[in-house]
Design a protein around this motif. Structure first.
Motif, PDB file in Angstrom:
ATOM      1  N   LYS A 165       0.822  -1.207   0.000  1.00 28.84           N
ATOM      2  CA  LYS A 165       0.000   0.000   0.000  1.00 28.84           C
ATOM      3  C   LYS A 165       0.864   1.269   0.000  1.00 28.84           C
ATOM      4  N   GLU A 166       1.962   1.204   0.751  1.00 27.14           N
ATOM      5  CA  GLU A 166       2.856   2.359   0.764  1.00 27.14           C
ATOM      6  C   GLU A 166       3.489   2.572  -0.609  1.00 27.14           C
ATOM      7  N   GLN A 167       3.884   1.478  -1.245  1.00 25.98           N
ATOM      8  CA  GLN A 167       4.465   1.573  -2.577  1.00 25.98           C
ATOM      9  C   GLN A 167       3.452   2.136  -3.578  1.00 25.98           C
ATOM     10  N   GLN A 168       2.225   1.678  -3.490  1.00 23.62           N
ATOM     11  CA  GLN A 168       1.185   2.196  -4.383  1.00 23.62           C
ATOM     12  C   GLN A 168       0.925   3.672  -4.129  1.00 23.62           C
ATOM     13  N   ALA A 169       0.947   4.050  -2.848  1.00 25.31           N
ATOM     14  CA  ALA A 169       0.755   5.468  -2.541  1.00 25.31           C
ATOM     15  C   ALA A 169       1.880   6.320  -3.112  1.00 25.31           C
ATOM     16  N   GLU A 170       3.110   5.833  -3.018  1.00 32.58           N
ATOM     17  CA  GLU A 170       4.230   6.569  -3.596  1.00 32.58           C
ATOM     18  C   GLU A 170       4.095   6.667  -5.114  1.00 32.58           C
ATOM     19  N   GLN A 171       3.635   5.581  -5.713  1.00 31.15           N
ATOM     20  CA  GLN A 171       3.439   5.601  -7.160  1.00 31.15           C
ATOM     21  C   GLN A 171       2.362   6.613  -7.563  1.00 31.15           C
ATOM     22  N   ILE A 172       1.302   6.647  -6.786  1.00 33.24           N
ATOM     23  CA  ILE A 172       0.243   7.620  -7.068  1.00 33.24           C
ATOM     24  C   ILE A 172       0.775   9.046  -6.906  1.00 33.24           C
TER      25      ILE A 172
END
Length: 878
Positions: free
Chosen positions: A444-451
Motif C-alpha cells: 500500500k505504501e508503494q502504491q501510494a508513492e506511485q500515485i
C-alpha cells in the motif's frame, strides 16, 4: 432466483472451504447483562477510527463541548465525523498512540469530562418512512456510523450504493473465541437491530434479508426471531459453528451459495453485508438522533475478575475498562484488543476505545501461551487446508519474506482476511498473518508513492504546458498583425481577377492563368510547387540538336565531299588528330613568342635565339606531322574517311607550321640587320633545318622500306614521302631566304646574289606546290579507285613489282639530291662564314677584285638552282 430464495427459506446452508474449531470461551462473559461504566478521568478521541480520510476539526483547545457534539466534519472521500462522548472541556489536541499494532501516533482530541453528561440538541425522526433516500443517507453520514464488525468501513457508502441489491446479509455470527458483544446486544436490543434492518431495507430495497447466527447462540437466535416475526422479508438463519464463518465472503457463501470473485466486493454480485452493531447504531441515529459515541465491548480473560460486556464511550482508555472490571495483572501481562485470532497485543493500555473495538482480552500465561520460536516450514500443507479463502499461505509467506510484491499480487494476497487460521494450525509456529500484514502495508505504501509520483508528473506536465502557452501568448502579443484590407481594396482585387479571367479567351491563356492561380494558392498555403519547365527544356534540346548538326555540316565542308557521315569512328580519330596538331602548334607558338619577348632586341645574340626558336618550332611541327602520319598509317588505307581525316590533319598541321614560321620570320626581321654575327646565326639555322629535313626524309624512307613492296599502297606511301620531302626542302629554302634577307645590306654583291636565289627558290616552290597538288589529286583518285569496286581487270603482279621498283628509284634519287644539296649548302655556308669573318677583320688584302666576288655569288646561285632542279626532277619521277 425464486428457487434460491425458496432454498434459503427452507433453511439450506452451504459449506465453505477450510476453517478451524478453536475453543469458544464465551460463557465467561455472557452470564451478566451489559454494564455501564462510570465516566473516566479523560477521553482520548482519535480522529481516525474508520477506513477513509480524517474529518476536519471544528473545535479548538479549551473549548467546552456537549455530549454528542461533532468534533469534526467530513472532508474527503469516505470521511465521517467523530463526536464528543460526553460533555466536558477540550484540554488538548495532540497526537496520541493509535489503536494499531504499531501504536503510531495519530491526532486525537483529549476531553476532560465535567461529570454532568449533558447532551447537545438531538433531532430524532418520528417517521423514518417519510424521509427520502438522500436524507436518510445524510443522517447516517453525519452520525459518524462506520462498520463495527472490525473493518470500520463507512456505512453511508454502503447505504448509498446505486447497484441493485438482492440480498441484505446481517452478520451476527461472531465466530471468534471470547467475543460476545454482538451476542449480548442481540439478546438485549433485538428490536433496535430489527429497526435498523428495516431502515436499510428502505434504502436498498433487497428481495430478502438474511440474519446469520451461529448455532452456539440460542438465546440470540430466539430474540432475533421474536423481533423479526412481523416482517416476512427477514429470515433468521442458523449456521454451523466454525471459524471464520463470520468473514464477509464466507458468510455470503454459507447463506446463499454464491462466491464473491477475487478483487470484487459483495455489491458486484447483488449482496450487501452489515454487522448487527452497525444496524443498531443506524436505528439510534435515525429514531433517537444520537450519533455514534459508544459501543458494546467484551472485557474478558483469566486476569479479569468481572468478565462481561460493557457500554464503553469512544475514547475511553483501555486501562479504565480493565480497572472497572477487576483487572489483576500477572508478570509480563498481555492485553489484546480483539479476539485471540485476529486481535493484536497493545503496546500500552493508554489507548482509547475506537468504533471497531469489540473485545479487550487480558489472559494469563496458561490461557493464552506465548508463541514459541519460529521454525522452518515442513510443507505439511495444514495452512492451505485451513485457509477459508483457498490461498497458499506458505507460498505467500515466502514471497513476503523476499518482498516479491508482484508475486504476492499474482497469488491474491489481498483476498486474505487475516483470520489467523493458518498460523493457528502451523506446527512450526510461523506467524504467517504478521508476514501478510507487513507485506500489505508495504504494498500500500508503494502504491501510494506511485500515485504521488504520477500526480507530481501530471502537475509538472500541466505546469510545462501552461508556461509554453503563456510564452506563446507573449510572443503573439508582440507580433504585428497584418492590416485588414478595406472593402475598396478587396473590390480592386476582385476586379483584377475578373479582368484576367475575361482576357483568357484561348485555351493556352486559360491554362496559364489557372497555373498562376494554383501557384499563388499553393504559395499562400505554405506549399512549394516546382515550376513546369518542360517547354523550356524541349526548346533547349532543339537548339542543342540544331547546333550539333551545324557543327557536323561545317566540319564536312572543311573536309572533302566524299566523307561518309555514317562512320563515327573515323570522325573521332580525325578530331583527335586535329586537337593534337592544334595543341602542338599552339605550344610552339607560345614558346617562340616567349623566347622572343624575353630576348632584348638590341642585343647581338638575338639572331642566335631566333635560330634556336625556329629550330624548336620546326621540330614541334615535324613531331605533330609524324604523329598525324602515324595515325593515318594505323587507319585502313582503303577507307575514304581516313584519307579525308588525314588530309584535314595535314592541312591544319601545315597551317600551324606556317604560322609559327611567319612569327619566327617576323622576329628575325625585328632583329638589327647591321649586325655581322646575324649571318653566322643564319648559317647555323640553315644547317639545322637541312639536318631536320634529312632526318624526316630518312624516316620516310624507313617507313616505306618497312611496308610490303608488293602492295598498291606502296605508291601512296611513296607519294606521301615525296610530299614530306618537298615540304622540308621548301621550309629550308624559306629559312635560307629569310636568313639571306637578314644579311648586312652594305654588301651589294651579297644582296644581288640573295635576290637571284630568292627568285629561283620562289619559282621552284611554286612548281613544287603545283606538283604536290597534282600528286595529291592523283593519290586521292587512286584511293577512290581502290575504294570502288574493281570493275576493270585486276592488276597483275608484274605491275605491282614495277610500281615498287619505281618507288624505290624515286626514293634513291630524292636521297641523293638531298645529300648533294646539303653538301652544297655546307660549302656555301663555309664560304659565307669565311666571307663574314673576312668582313669582320680589317681589310688587309686589297688584291681581290670585285669581279671575282661577282663570279662567286653567281656560282653559288647557279649551284642552288641546279640542286633544286635535280630535286624537282626526282620528285616528278617519283
Amino acid at each position: 432466483m425464486e428457487k434460491l430464495i425458496d432454498q434459503i427459506k427452507q433453511g439450506k446452508v452451504w459449506s465453505i472451504p477450510g476453517g478451524i474449531h478453536p475453543p469458544g470461551q464465551k460463557l465467561q462473559s455472557t452470564t451478566q447483562a451489559i454494564a455501564r461504566l462510570p465516566l473516566p478521568d479523560k477521553l482520548v478521541v482519535s480522529l481516525k477510527q474508520h477506513i477513509g480520510a480524517n474529518g476536519k476539526l471544528i473545535i479548538e483547545k479549551g473549548q467546552q463541548v456537549l455530549k454528542g457534539q461533532a468534533l469534526t466534519k467530513p472532508s474527503g472521500n469516505w470521511s465521517v465525523p467523530v463526536h464528543a462522548p460526553t460533555s466536558g472541556l477540550i484540554s488538548d489536541i495532540c497526537p496520541m498512540p493509535s489503536a494499531h499494532p504499531s501504536a503510531l501516533p495519530e491526532l486525537s482530541v483529549i476531553i476532560e469530562p465535567d461529570g454532568e453528561d449533558n447532551w447537545c440538541e438531538l433531532n430524532p425522526v418520528p417517521d423514518a418512512k417519510a424521509l427520502s433516500h438522500d436524507e436518510l443517507v445524510d443522517i447516517i453520514h453525519q452520525s459518524g456510523i462506520a462498520g463495527m464488525g472490525g473493518a470500520g468501513f463507512p456505512t453511508y457508502v454502503k447505504a448509498d450504493t446505486r447497484k441493485a441489491i438482492e440480498f441484505l446479509i446481517v452478520n451476527a455470527v461472531e465466530c471468534e473465541p471470547y467475543i460476545t458483544a454482538d451476542d449480548m446486544l442481540m439478546r438485549e436490543h433485538a428490536d433496535g437491530i430489527i429497526a435498523g434492518i428495516e431502515l436499510m431495507q428502505q434504502l436498498l430495497s433487497p428481495q430478502l434479508t438474511i440474519i446469520g447466527i451461529e448455532d452456539n447462540k440460542p438465546d440470540a437466535i430466539a430474540a432475533m426471531k421474536l423481533a423479526a416475526q412481523h416482517n416476512d422479508s427477514i429470515i433468521v438463519q442458523t449456521v454451523p459453528t466454525v471459524y471464520p464463518s463470520g468473514g464477509e465472503k464466507q458468510l455470503i457463501k454459507l447463506l446463499t451459495g454464491k462466491e464473491v470473485p477475487s478483487g470484487s466486493i459483495p455489491a458486484d454480485i447483488g449482496m450487501l453485508v452489515q454487522n448487527v452493531g452497525t444496524l443498531f447504531a443506524v436505528n439510534q441515529a435515525v429514531h433517537e438522533g444520537k450519533p455514534l459515541i459508544e459501543r458494546v465491548v467484551t472485557v474478558t480473560g483469566n486476569t479479569i475478575h468481572k468478565q462481561g460486556n460493557v457500554w464503553a464511550l469512544l475514547g475511553t482508555e483501555i486501562k479504565h475498562l480493565l480497572d472497572c472490571q477487576g483487572f489483576s495483572p500477572v508478570p509480563q501481562q498481555r492485553v489484546v484488543m480483539g479476539g485471540p485470532m485476529m486481535g493484536f497485543t497493545l503496546p500500552t493500555v493508554r489507548i482509547g476505545v475506537v468504533k471497531t473495538t469489540n473485545c479487550i482480552l487480558a489472559p494469563d500465561h496458561q490461557e493464552l501461551a506465548e508463541p514459541g520460536d519460529e521454525k522452518a516450514c515442513i510443507r505439511c500443507s495444514a495452512c492451505a487446508d485451513a485457509c477459508p479463502a483457498s490461498l497458499l499461505p506458505q507460498q505467500l509467506q515466502w514471497f513476503a519474506k523476499s518482498k516479491e510484491y508482484d508475486k504476492l499480487n499474482e497469488h491474491n494476497l489481498f483476498d486474505c482476511i487475516e483470520c489467523g487460521a493458518c498460523a493457528y494450525v502451523c506446527p512450526s509456529e510461523i506467524p504467517l498473518v504478521q508476514y501478510y500484514r507487513v507485506a500489505k502495508a508495504e504494498i500500500k505504501e508503494q502504491q501510494a508513492e506511485q500515485i504521488k509520483a504520477e500526480r507530481a508528473k501530471e502537475r509538472f506536465e500541466a505546469r510545462k504546458e501552461r508556461l509554453e502557452r503563456e510564452q506563446e501568448e507573449r510572443q503573439n502579443r508582440h507580433k504585428r498583425k497584418p492590416a485588414a484590407k478595406s472593402d475598396g481594396e478587396k473590390q480592386k482585387v476582385a476586379d483584377a481577377l475578373a479582368r484576367v479571367k475575361a482576357k483568357s479567351d484561348d485555351k493556352d491563356s486559360k491554362s496559364a492563368v489557372a497555373t498562376a492561380i494554383a501557384r499563388a494558392k499553393a504559395k499562400k498555403q505554405g506549399a512549394e510547387i516546382e515550376p513546369d519547365n518542360s517547354e523550356v527544356a524541349k526548346e533547349r534540346a532543339a537548339r542543342k540538336e540544331q547546333a550539333r548538326k551545324y557543327k557536323e555540316q561545317k566540319a564536312l565542308e572543311q573536309g572533302e565531299e566524299g566523307v561518309d557521315k555514317d562512320d563515327k569512328k573515323s570522325a573521332v580519330a580525325a578530331a583527335i588528330a586535329r586537337a593534337k596538331a592544334k595543341k602542338a602548334a599552339q605550344a610552339t607558338k607560345e614558346n617562340a613568342s616567349a623566347e622572343t619577348d624575353a630576348a632584348p632586341k638590341d642585343d647581338k645574340k638575338a639572331a642566335v635565339a631566333a635560330a634556336i626558336a625556329r629550330a624548336k618550332a620546326k621540330k614541334a611541327a615535324q613531331a605533330a606531322e609524324n604523329q598525324t602520319e602515324a595515325e593515318e598509317d594505323s587507319a585502313p588505307v582503303d577507307d575514304k574517311k581516313a584519307a579525308v581525316a588525314a588530309a584535314i590533319a595535314r592541312a591544319k598541321a601545315k597551317k600551324a607550321a606556317q604560322a609559327a614560321e611567319n612569327q619566327t620570320e617576323a622576329e628575325e626581321d625585328s632583329a638589327p640587320v647591321d649586325d655581322k654575327k646575324a649571318a653566322v646565326a643564319a648559317a647555323i639555322a640553315r644547317a639545322k633545318a637541312k639536318k631536320a629535313a634529312q632526318a624526316a626524309e630518312n624516316q620516310t624512307e624507313a617507313e616505306e622500306d618497312s611496308a610490303p613492296v608488293d602492295d598498291k599502297k606502296a605508291a601512296v606511301a611513296a607519294a606521301i614521302a615525296s610530299a614530306k620531302a618537298k615540304k622540308a626542302a621548301q621550309a629550308a629554302e624559306n629559312q635560307t631566304e629569310a636568313e639571306e634577307d637578314s644579311a648586312p645590306v652594305d654588301d651589294k654583291k651579297a644582296a644581288v646574289a640573295a635576290a637571284i636565289a630568292r627568285a629561283k627558290a620562289k619559282k621552284a616552290a611554286k612548281e613544287q606546290a603545283q606538283s604536290d597538288d597534282s600528286s595529291e589529286q592523283i593519290n586521292d583518285s587512286n584511293d577512290e579507285a581502290d575504294a570502288k569496286p574493281q570493275s576493270d581487270a585486276p592488276e597483275s603482279s608484274e605491275d605491282k613489282k614495277k610500281a615498287a621498283v619505281a618507288a624505290a628509284i624515286a626514293r634513291a634519287k630524292a636521297k641523293k639530291v638531298a645529300k648533294e644539296q646539303a653538301q652544297s649548302d655546307d660549302s656555301s655556308q663555309q664560304t659565307n662564314d669565311s666571307s663574314a669573318e673576312a668582313d669582320a677583320k680589317p681589310q688587309v688584302d686589297e688584291t681581290e677584285s670585285s669581279e671575282d666576288k661577282k663570279k662567286a655569288a653567281v656560282a653559288r646561285a647557279i649551284a642552288r638552282a641546279k640542286a633544286k632542279k635535280l630535286q624537282q626532277e626526282g620528285n616528278d619521277k617519283s
